[in-house]
Design a protein around this motif. Sequence first.
Motif, PDB file in Angstrom:
ATOM      1  N   SER A   1    -107.324  47.968 -42.223  1.00 28.37           N
ATOM      2  CA  SER A   1    -106.851  46.567 -42.718  1.00 28.37           C
ATOM      3  C   SER A   1    -105.246  46.722 -42.040  1.00 28.37           C
ATOM      4  O   SER A   1    -104.953  44.416 -42.589  1.00 28.37           O
ATOM      5  CB  SER A   1    -106.778  45.727 -44.145  1.00 28.37           C
ATOM      6  OG  SER A   1    -105.886  46.783 -44.986  1.00 28.37           O
ATOM      7  N   ARG A   2    -104.370  46.883 -42.413  1.00 28.46           N
ATOM      8  CA  ARG A   2    -103.191  46.778 -42.308  1.00 28.46           C
ATOM      9  C   ARG A   2    -103.013  46.256 -40.738  1.00 28.46           C
ATOM     10  O   ARG A   2    -101.335  46.266 -40.395  1.00 28.46           O
ATOM     11  CB  ARG A   2    -102.504  47.249 -42.837  1.00 28.46           C
ATOM     12  CG  ARG A   2    -101.948  47.735 -44.040  1.00 28.46           C
ATOM     13  CD  ARG A   2    -101.068  48.796 -45.202  1.00 28.46           C
ATOM     14  NE  ARG A   2    -100.577  48.727 -46.096  1.00 28.46           N
ATOM     15  CZ  ARG A   2     -99.430  48.860 -46.832  1.00 28.46           C
ATOM     16  NH1 ARG A   2     -98.430  49.366 -45.714  1.00 28.46           N
ATOM     17  NH2 ARG A   2     -99.092  48.931 -48.068  1.00 28.46           N
TER      18      ARG A   2
ATOM     19  N   ASP B   1    -101.888  45.827 -37.129  1.00 28.58           N
ATOM     20  CA  ASP B   1    -101.840  45.198 -36.226  1.00 28.58           C
ATOM     21  C   ASP B   1    -101.968  45.196 -34.838  1.00 28.58           C
ATOM     22  O   ASP B   1    -101.638  44.534 -34.106  1.00 28.58           O
ATOM     23  CB  ASP B   1    -100.851  44.373 -36.555  1.00 28.58           C
ATOM     24  CG  ASP B   1    -100.507  43.715 -37.965  1.00 28.58           C
ATOM     25  OD1 ASP B   1    -100.852  43.652 -38.538  1.00 28.58           O
ATOM     26  OD2 ASP B   1     -98.946  43.815 -38.217  1.00 28.58           O
ATOM     27  N   GLY B   2    -102.304  46.637 -34.718  1.00 25.57           N
ATOM     28  CA  GLY B   2    -102.752  46.611 -32.638  1.00 25.57           C
ATOM     29  C   GLY B   2    -101.857  46.947 -32.195  1.00 25.57           C
ATOM     30  O   GLY B   2    -101.441  46.159 -30.668  1.00 25.57           O
ATOM     31  N   PHE B   3    -100.575  47.545 -32.769  1.00 22.18           N
ATOM     32  CA  PHE B   3     -98.945  47.683 -31.436  1.00 22.18           C
ATOM     33  C   PHE B   3     -99.620  48.510 -31.196  1.00 22.18           C
ATOM     34  O   PHE B   3     -98.682  48.425 -29.770  1.00 22.18           O
ATOM     35  CB  PHE B   3     -98.408  47.748 -32.615  1.00 22.18           C
ATOM     36  CG  PHE B   3     -97.390  46.721 -33.056  1.00 22.18           C
ATOM     37  CD1 PHE B   3     -97.505  45.278 -32.453  1.00 22.18           C
ATOM     38  CD2 PHE B   3     -97.571  46.057 -34.273  1.00 22.18           C
ATOM     39  CE1 PHE B   3     -96.867  44.092 -32.649  1.00 22.18           C
ATOM     40  CE2 PHE B   3     -97.278  45.405 -34.974  1.00 22.18           C
ATOM     41  CZ  PHE B   3     -97.123  43.775 -34.170  1.00 22.18           C
TER      42      PHE B   3
ATOM     43  N   GLY C   1    -109.062  46.041 -31.079  1.00 18.72           N
ATOM     44  CA  GLY C   1    -107.418  46.603 -30.884  1.00 18.72           C
ATOM     45  C   GLY C   1    -107.684  47.609 -32.524  1.00 18.72           C
ATOM     46  O   GLY C   1    -106.206  47.409 -33.001  1.00 18.72           O
TER      47      GLY C   1
ATOM     48  N   CYS D   1     -95.551  53.881 -37.201  1.00 16.77           N
ATOM     49  CA  CYS D   1     -96.393  52.640 -37.412  1.00 16.77           C
ATOM     50  C   CYS D   1     -95.344  51.944 -37.420  1.00 16.77           C
ATOM     51  O   CYS D   1     -95.457  52.275 -38.850  1.00 16.77           O
ATOM     52  CB  CYS D   1     -97.782  53.053 -38.111  1.00 16.77           C
ATOM     53  SG  CYS D   1     -98.585  52.040 -38.698  1.00 16.77           S
ATOM     54  N   PRO D   2     -95.319  51.175 -37.069  1.00  9.55           N
ATOM     55  CA  PRO D   2     -94.246  49.356 -37.765  1.00  9.55           C
ATOM     56  C   PRO D   2     -95.311  49.198 -39.166  1.00  9.55           C
ATOM     57  O   PRO D   2     -94.769  48.382 -40.335  1.00  9.55           O
ATOM     58  CB  PRO D   2     -94.234  48.527 -36.822  1.00  9.55           C
ATOM     59  CG  PRO D   2     -95.516  48.718 -35.333  1.00  9.55           C
ATOM     60  CD  PRO D   2     -95.999  50.011 -36.078  1.00  9.55           C
ATOM     61  N   VAL D   3     -96.666  48.547 -39.531  1.00  9.61           N
ATOM     62  CA  VAL D   3     -97.075  48.800 -40.970  1.00  9.61           C
ATOM     63  C   VAL D   3     -97.003  49.281 -41.558  1.00  9.61           C
ATOM     64  O   VAL D   3     -97.997  49.160 -42.880  1.00  9.61           O
ATOM     65  CB  VAL D   3     -97.795  47.467 -40.162  1.00  9.61           C
ATOM     66  CG1 VAL D   3     -96.817  46.392 -39.273  1.00  9.61           C
ATOM     67  CG2 VAL D   3     -99.137  47.703 -39.102  1.00  9.61           C
ATOM     68  N   ALA D   4     -97.406  50.491 -41.509  1.00 10.15           N
ATOM     69  CA  ALA D   4     -97.276  51.809 -42.304  1.00 10.15           C
ATOM     70  C   ALA D   4     -98.826  51.909 -42.757  1.00 10.15           C
ATOM     71  O   ALA D   4     -99.714  51.885 -43.994  1.00 10.15           O
ATOM     72  CB  ALA D   4     -97.057  51.370 -43.766  1.00 10.15           C
TER      73      ALA D   4
ATOM     74  N   PRO E   1    -100.943  43.062 -28.815  1.00 10.82           N
ATOM     75  CA  PRO E   1    -100.838  42.908 -27.849  1.00 10.82           C
ATOM     76  C   PRO E   1    -101.770  42.890 -27.244  1.00 10.82           C
ATOM     77  O   PRO E   1    -101.859  42.166 -25.895  1.00 10.82           O
ATOM     78  CB  PRO E   1    -100.394  45.088 -27.462  1.00 10.82           C
ATOM     79  CG  PRO E   1     -99.345  45.116 -28.938  1.00 10.82           C
ATOM     80  CD  PRO E   1    -100.325  43.428 -29.816  1.00 10.82           C
ATOM     81  N   ARG E   2    -102.789  43.022 -27.876  1.00  8.43           N
ATOM     82  CA  ARG E   2    -104.173  42.577 -26.858  1.00  8.43           C
ATOM     83  C   ARG E   2    -104.422  40.483 -26.737  1.00  8.43           C
ATOM     84  O   ARG E   2    -104.449  41.024 -25.438  1.00  8.43           O
ATOM     85  CB  ARG E   2    -105.244  42.931 -27.679  1.00  8.43           C
ATOM     86  CG  ARG E   2    -106.601  42.916 -27.238  1.00  8.43           C
ATOM     87  CD  ARG E   2    -107.819  43.842 -28.286  1.00  8.43           C
ATOM     88  NE  ARG E   2    -106.991  45.448 -27.533  1.00  8.43           N
ATOM     89  CZ  ARG E   2    -108.576  45.928 -27.348  1.00  8.43           C
ATOM     90  NH1 ARG E   2    -109.615  45.899 -27.128  1.00  8.43           N
ATOM     91  NH2 ARG E   2    -107.948  47.244 -27.314  1.00  8.43           N
TER      92      ARG E   2
ATOM     93  N   GLY F   1     -93.700  48.024 -43.013  1.00  8.43           N
ATOM     94  CA  GLY F   1     -94.566  47.456 -44.068  1.00  8.43           C
ATOM     95  C   GLY F   1     -95.544  46.576 -43.579  1.00  8.43           C
ATOM     96  O   GLY F   1     -95.316  45.612 -42.196  1.00  8.43           O
TER      97      GLY F   1
END
Lengths: 64, 393
Positions: free
Chosen positions: A9-10, A12-14, A31, A55-58, B103-104, B340
């Motif tokens: 859920s965290r 973001d697909g980076f 993604g 991972c930027p969003v943990a 990015p997608r 985070g």
Amino acid sequence: MVHIEVDGSRCDGFGFCEQAAPEVFGLDDDGVVTVLVAEVPDELSEKAEAATRACPVAALRIGR
Amino acid sequence: MTTTTPLTSDLDLFSDEALTDPYPHYKALRDLGPAVHLTRHGLWFISRYEQVRSALGDWETFSSGRGIGLNDGFNDAWGSALINMDPPAQTEQRKLFTDRLSPRALRPVAADIDRRADQLAADLVTRGSFDAVTDLAQDLPVHVIMDLIGWPTEGRDQLLDMAAGWFDSAGPACPRTAASVPKVEALMGYLAEVVAKENLVPGGFGWTLLEAHKAGQIPVEGAIGLLAGYVVAAFDTTISTISSSMWLFARHPEQWDLLRSEPSLVPAAFNEIVRIESPIQVFSRTTTREVDLGEGAVIPAGARVLHSYGAANRDERHFPDPDRFDIRRNPVDHLGFGYGNHACAGQGLARLETHAVLKALAARVQRIELTGEPVRALNNITRGFQSLPVRIH
């Protein structure tokens, strides 16, 4: 052996995890991160740990 | 028996002098302890990498819910903005951004950004001398990104100044913060008018927020706050990253040579630029409980805490020789975009823009030279330039 815990859920697909350790991480059709191996073999554990740190969003954590 | 040094400092991190060159102060504060009480503004300062990263990863202890600005006026005015929320509500609203900014989702616009950057680089090579802020760094945010947001063409220029004012207005009680208030009031009025008149291009990023508001998912203040998130964050941050990259490469020609010989280093160079000159230097949280960070640093419950991306990204405990600009370092775990649940949602876009500019210039430019004294844009939160005269050839 290390085990990766994922909080999808965290995500973001980076995709930084996939870039850092493509043997361990991938992105699904939406993604969102998927872990490609149930248990990370020892020879990949260092790489997998570095990828979780990227991972930027943990969304990723190493479990033992 | 142990002796403890009081972990306090009367340093004013928001003075012109400190904002011009904060790095020696950051080092002194890092060396003093994992958290230092800044008596001047009644704030706790966290500056070491591990502690900043941990705090950002622990929203239950370091909450955004009472605002992330350093004064009550800011936190009250933007109380319903995404940046000032905690999960679970923040998780839901954030999706309004990330669905458009992943990015997608951004893949279809990458070619447009590359094309604009190529044309821009070609034009600037012909000109030779120019201002790297107004003529280069502002181009993509003002044109391509505002198109993506679906912002009306007229009025874009005035947003630049309003956005800088927004960041200043998050500062502590000081003249710089007070001076920004009219700009922020103008910004708020402008955004409210755009939302009320639905003056956004259908299908753009901003339109998604209007639709969410009309569907009852977010209140009108929420829509204004989220829209501010786009227009404010799209400007100063990327502009300062692109400006800083020119400044860094002008002062480190050997790094530019390296980038030109290995263009695949562009993503690594981008990470290093954001690490060493973090466009957002500091934001804040409040503690929901007493926190013991060790070495005698005990932050009380309800304290306002500054977490410094700029200081953490120069922490020698994590980045060896942190003041050295080295594009081979590739610090993928830098904190320049935070970390985070509040990590920068637009970082994919910032990457596309900066990668495109660096690639286009590296293909054409042998040398970047400063032709005059750079002028810093002193701001409570961001770090960048007001003007940066350069010559490329």
